[in-house]
Design an enzyme around this catalytic site. Structure first.
Site, PDB file in Angstrom:
ATOM      1  N   ARG A   1       0.824  -1.218   0.000  1.00  0.00           N
ATOM      2  CA  ARG A   1       0.000   0.000   0.000  1.00  0.00           C
ATOM      3  C   ARG A   1       0.859   1.270   0.000  1.00  0.00           C
ATOM      4  NH1 ARG A   1      -5.598  -0.840   1.737  1.00  0.00           N
ATOM      5  NH2 ARG A   1      -6.109  -2.720   0.599  1.00  0.00           N
TER       6      ARG A   1
ATOM      7  N   ARG B   1      -3.394   6.518   1.132  1.00  0.00           N
ATOM      8  CA  ARG B   1      -3.935   7.755   1.727  1.00  0.00           C
ATOM      9  C   ARG B   1      -3.019   8.441   2.719  1.00  0.00           C
ATOM     10  NH1 ARG B   1      -9.301   4.647   3.161  1.00  0.00           N
ATOM     11  NH2 ARG B   1      -7.661   3.100   3.236  1.00  0.00           N
TER      12      ARG B   1
HETATM   13  O1  CP3 Z   1      -0.086  -1.786  -2.469  1.00  0.00           O
HETATM   14  C1  CP3 Z   1      -0.330  -0.859  -3.265  1.00  0.00           C
HETATM   15  O2  CP3 Z   1       0.031   0.342  -3.066  1.00  0.00           O
HETATM   16  C2  CP3 Z   1      -0.962  -1.223  -4.600  1.00  0.00           C
HETATM   17  C3  CP3 Z   1      -2.398  -1.146  -4.698  1.00  0.00           C
HETATM   18  C4  CP3 Z   1      -3.281  -2.038  -3.846  1.00  0.00           C
HETATM   19  C5  CP3 Z   1      -4.513  -1.585  -3.320  1.00  0.00           C
HETATM   20  N1  CP3 Z   1      -5.165  -2.650  -2.776  1.00  0.00           N
HETATM   21  C6  CP3 Z   1      -5.000  -0.203  -3.401  1.00  0.00           C
HETATM   22  C7  CP3 Z   1      -6.089   0.216  -2.492  1.00  0.00           C
HETATM   23  C8  CP3 Z   1      -3.174  -3.382  -3.521  1.00  0.00           C
HETATM   24  C9  CP3 Z   1      -2.020  -4.350  -3.779  1.00  0.00           C
HETATM   25  C10 CP3 Z   1      -4.376  -3.763  -2.866  1.00  0.00           C
HETATM   26  C11 CP3 Z   1      -4.662  -5.140  -2.414  1.00  0.00           C
HETATM   27  C12 CP3 Z   1      -5.900  -5.411  -1.688  1.00  0.00           C
HETATM   28  N2  CP3 Z   1      -7.127  -4.824  -1.850  1.00  0.00           N
HETATM   29  C13 CP3 Z   1      -6.039  -6.447  -0.736  1.00  0.00           C
HETATM   30  C14 CP3 Z   1      -4.963  -7.434  -0.353  1.00  0.00           C
HETATM   31  C15 CP3 Z   1      -3.905  -6.867   0.503  1.00  0.00           C
HETATM   32  C16 CP3 Z   1      -4.344  -6.560   1.915  1.00  0.00           C
HETATM   33  O3  CP3 Z   1      -4.305  -5.367   2.268  1.00  0.00           O
HETATM   34  O4  CP3 Z   1      -4.660  -7.506   2.642  1.00  0.00           O
HETATM   35  C17 CP3 Z   1      -7.363  -6.418  -0.276  1.00  0.00           C
HETATM   36  C18 CP3 Z   1      -7.955  -7.336   0.796  1.00  0.00           C
HETATM   37  C19 CP3 Z   1      -8.047  -5.402  -0.994  1.00  0.00           C
HETATM   38  C20 CP3 Z   1      -9.482  -5.058  -0.916  1.00  0.00           C
HETATM   39  C21 CP3 Z   1      -9.684  -3.667  -0.473  1.00  0.00           C
HETATM   40  N3  CP3 Z   1      -9.367  -2.536  -1.209  1.00  0.00           N
HETATM   41  C22 CP3 Z   1     -10.226  -3.229   0.753  1.00  0.00           C
HETATM   42  C23 CP3 Z   1     -10.699  -4.154   1.873  1.00  0.00           C
HETATM   43  C24 CP3 Z   1     -10.227  -1.841   0.728  1.00  0.00           C
HETATM   44  C25 CP3 Z   1     -10.844  -0.933   1.762  1.00  0.00           C
HETATM   45  C26 CP3 Z   1      -9.999  -0.770   2.958  1.00  0.00           C
HETATM   46  C27 CP3 Z   1      -9.222   0.503   2.844  1.00  0.00           C
HETATM   47  O5  CP3 Z   1      -8.003   0.467   3.092  1.00  0.00           O
HETATM   48  O6  CP3 Z   1      -9.866   1.513   2.545  1.00  0.00           O
HETATM   49  C28 CP3 Z   1      -9.645  -1.428  -0.482  1.00  0.00           C
HETATM   50  C29 CP3 Z   1      -9.418  -0.036  -0.929  1.00  0.00           C
HETATM   51  C30 CP3 Z   1      -8.040   0.320  -1.409  1.00  0.00           C
HETATM   52  N4  CP3 Z   1      -7.241  -0.460  -2.187  1.00  0.00           N
HETATM   53  C31 CP3 Z   1      -7.395   1.554  -1.181  1.00  0.00           C
HETATM   54  C32 CP3 Z   1      -6.171   1.504  -1.865  1.00  0.00           C
HETATM   55  C33 CP3 Z   1      -5.140   2.600  -1.977  1.00  0.00           C
HETATM   56  C34 CP3 Z   1      -7.968   2.735  -0.406  1.00  0.00           C
HETATM   57  C35 CP3 Z   1      -8.926   3.387  -1.337  1.00  0.00           C
HETATM   58  C36 CP3 Z   1      -9.028   4.858  -1.119  1.00  0.00           C
HETATM   59  O7  CP3 Z   1      -8.264   5.616  -1.732  1.00  0.00           O
HETATM   60  O8  CP3 Z   1      -9.934   5.229  -0.366  1.00  0.00           O
END
Ligand code: CP3
Length: 344
Positions: free
Chosen positions: A25, A29
């Site tokens: 990530r 944010r």
């Molecule tokens: O790592 C990176 O910088 C690359 C991009 C990336 C994102 N999600 C961007 C994201 C990667 C590799 C993921 C993987 C992901 N997404 C996983 C597996 C890794 C982990 O964290 O366990 C999972 C379970 C998801 C599903 C997901 N996406 C959830 C549950 C959420 C909401 C929770 C949150 O943090 O808001 C997201 C949203 C998300 N994916 C964001 C980002 C940058 C936040 C979105 C925003 O800008 O509001």
């Protein structure tokens, strides 16, 4: 010949004097420049599907910190969307999807090879990045592992204990296995296209692997990963793969050999000393600083970073967090972690 990128050297099994470093990530944010680009895009999914802006946010942490690898900006839930599920994000809560819990709902899904129309902007993001990334920075593509993606598709949202997916597994195992199989094939197609577009390594995120126990872990975490990795390596000889069966515990042992992964990423519930002894003997290990150090910083961050670097210094190691960086992290603590890894 140009010197090979440090991340790829570690993945090939080389023990480096300083481990390559990147962060789960890393585009997110906690960075003001990410929040600005996301506001420009409108919402998170619009950002994922806008190749110019997705490439921009992928590059932001590389410009700011000079990480050794960039990870494609996208999300694991784009695959269910490309299979035909509805997907939206509720601010402050997380993802929502239309659910797959019946044979009828399963039959509404697209075939695995029909995902590329929806996902083609993602491949375009990769092509832009292969042009714009610094020559020393490796590009990582990724997908969710079938089990983890299925937990969201079955529940329609994130769940603390993956209860709905476990329930479907015991109440309608054929349907559960059909869904995992569809996801396995879609993941192969998706990662294969990412590699063709220019990803130099791919990572499989099995964030909820830890809730699979015993034989279930072998069948629904290990076996899909093995199938995906075998097929990717047959289509793209030499492509390195990082597997992240999060919270696998004892099941981390032997995961390289059981799946063919070049690197196993570990979470922060195991110690780096334990991983050095039991996991690193089979190949590269990635991890595993607690994300909370990115919020709290200070001497504890420095001490724990040094401890991980030292513990894993006798074999191939990629420095990373144990899970994603959180929005409340202080960007200065990220710099302190990097300086500690690189400066000793
Ligand atoms: O790592 C990176 O910088 C690359 C991009 C990336 C994102 N999600 C961007 C994201 C990667 C590799 C993921 C993987 C992901 N997404 C996983 C597996 C890794 C982990 O964290 O366990 C999972 C379970 C998801 C599903 C997901 N996406 C959830 C549950 C959420 C909401 C929770 C949150 O943090 O808001 C997201 C949203 C998300 N994916 C964001 C980002 C940058 C936040 C979105 C925003 O800008 O509001």
């Amino acid at each position: 010949m140009a010197e090979q990128k440090t991340l790829l050297r570690a993945l090939a099994g080389e023990t480096l004097p300083t481990p390559p470093i990147w962060m789960m990530r890393q585009a997110g944010r906690y960075l003001p420049e990410y929040r600005a680009t996301r506001a420009e895009a409108g919402d998170f999914l619009s950002l994922c599907y806008n190749p110019e802006l997705a490439a921009e946010v992928t590059l932001q942490p590389i410009r700011r910190y000079g990480f050794d690898a960039a990870i494609l900006f996208a999300d694991i839930l784009l695959v269910p969307q490309a299979l035909g599920a509805d997907l939206w994000f509720v601010t402050g809560e997380g993802p929502r999807l239309s659910t797959i819990t019946t044979q009828y709902e399963f039959e509404t899904l697209n075939p695995a090879d029909a995902i590329h129309d929806t996902l083609s902007p993602i491949y375009e993001t990769i092509r832009i990045l292969t042009r714009d990334l610094p020559s020393e920075t490796a590009l990582i593509g990724f997908a969710g592992a079938p089990w983890t993606v299925a937990t969201y598709m079955i529940a329609g949202r994130g769940t603390p204990d993956q209860g709905p997916a476990h329930a479907l597994k015991s109440e309608n195992r054929p349907l559960f296995e059909a869904l995992l199989e569809r996801l396995t094939h879609a993941t192969i197609e998706y990662l294969s296209m990412q590699i063709e577009a220019g990803a130099e390594c791919v990572k499989l995120f099995d964030s909820w692997a830890g809730s699979l126990k015993g034989e279930d872990f072998d069948r629904y975490a290990t076996e899909p990963a093995r199938q995906i990795i075998a097929e990717l390596k047959s289509r793209h000889p030499g492509i390195p793969v990082i597997a992240f069966p999060r919270e696998a515990g004892e099941k981390y042992i032997g995961f390289h050999a059981a799946t063919g992964a070049d690197c196993v990423a570990i979470d922060d519930s195991v110690t780096p000393e334990w991983a050095a002894k039991h996991v690193q003997k089979d190949g590269c290990v990635q991890g595993n600083l607690k994300s909370s150090h990115m919020v709290t910083g200070g001497q504890a961050l420095v001490d724990e970073t040094r401890r991980i670097v030292t513990a894993l210094s006798n074999g191939p190691h990629i420095f990373n967090l144990g899970h994603g960086i959180t929005p409340d992290a202080d960007p200065e603590n990220v710099q302190l972690m990097i300086d500690t890894v690189r400066g000793g």
